[in-house]
Design an enzyme around this catalytic site. Structure first.
Site, PDB file in Angstrom:
ATOM      1  N   GLU A   1    -108.020 -25.468 -60.473  1.00  0.00           N
ATOM      2  CA  GLU A   1    -107.002 -25.522 -61.526  1.00  0.00           C
ATOM      3  C   GLU A   1    -107.024 -24.258 -62.380  1.00  0.00           C
ATOM      4  OE1 GLU A   1    -104.834 -27.669 -61.005  1.00  0.00           O
ATOM      5  OE2 GLU A   1    -105.989 -29.053 -59.772  1.00  0.00           O
TER       6      GLU A   1
ATOM      7  N   HIS B   1    -104.897 -21.651 -60.943  1.00  0.00           N
ATOM      8  CA  HIS B   1    -103.467 -21.803 -61.249  1.00  0.00           C
ATOM      9  C   HIS B   1    -103.102 -21.101 -62.560  1.00  0.00           C
ATOM     10  CE1 HIS B   1    -101.765 -24.240 -58.099  1.00  0.00           C
ATOM     11  NE2 HIS B   1    -102.752 -25.111 -58.187  1.00  0.00           N
TER      12      HIS B   1
END
Length: 181
Positions: A152, A155
């Site tokens: 994550e 990202h």
């Protein structure tokens, strides 16, 4: 920027950005306002993640530029052996340190549907982030939970799983066979 119409239906999952969309290549912006809108975004992100059977989701994946993601490991069809944890909302994350030990594991991504990649990640990381109230938290993560955080976090740096899989260090590690999990 974030679409206002998405905030009008907080009980609905948000559409997930797919690889190739510009938002997934941008660096996320620091969250400065810890308000109702941020909590509402986190709620909608969680709904989107659960609907897509994910164990994590980052704000850019739902077309928001904010430095925010959710980790919510639990066994599901995509990750049957995932450990169970309460969802954690991570705002303005930092990786303070990472172990030298790297482990390989299979990863999928909600923005790269139907594909899985063998990715090398740090086994242990020490992280710092703010919660939805703006309070700083610091913790050490290992194994699958550390993998979710790193995925994550990528990202928020504008790196998708597809791009991570093509980075030179992934190939070097695969050829070396370093500590495969």
């Amino acid at each position: 920027m974030f679409k206002d119409e998405m905030l009008q239906a907080p009980s609905q999952p948000l559409p997930i950005a797919l690889v190739g969309e510009a938002i997934l290549k941008e660096h996320a912006i620091e969250v400065r306002d810890f308000d109702t809108a941020l909590s509402q975004l986190a709620e909608q992100m969680a709904l989107s993640m659960v609907a897509a059977k994910g164990v994590g989701i980052a704000a850019p994946q739902v077309h928001s530029p904010l430095a925010l993601f959710i980790m919510a490991s639990r066994p599901n069809e995509r990750y049957p052996d995932a450990p169970l944890m309460d969802p954690v909302v991570v705002v303005n994350p930092q990786i303070l340190s990472a172990s030298a030990e790297l482990v390989s594991g299979e990863e999928g991504c909600l923005s790269v549907p139907g594909q899985r990649f063998s990715i090398w990640r740090h086994q242990t990381i020490v992280v710092r982030y703010q919660d939805l109230a703006g309070q700083w938290q610091q913790t050490e993560l290992t194994g699958f939970i550390a993998r979710i955080f790193q995925h994550e976090f990528d990202h928020l740096q504008g790196i998708t799983l597809l791009e991570r899989s093509q980075m030179p260090e992934q190939t070097v590690m695969a050829q070396a066979g370093n500590h495969q999990a």
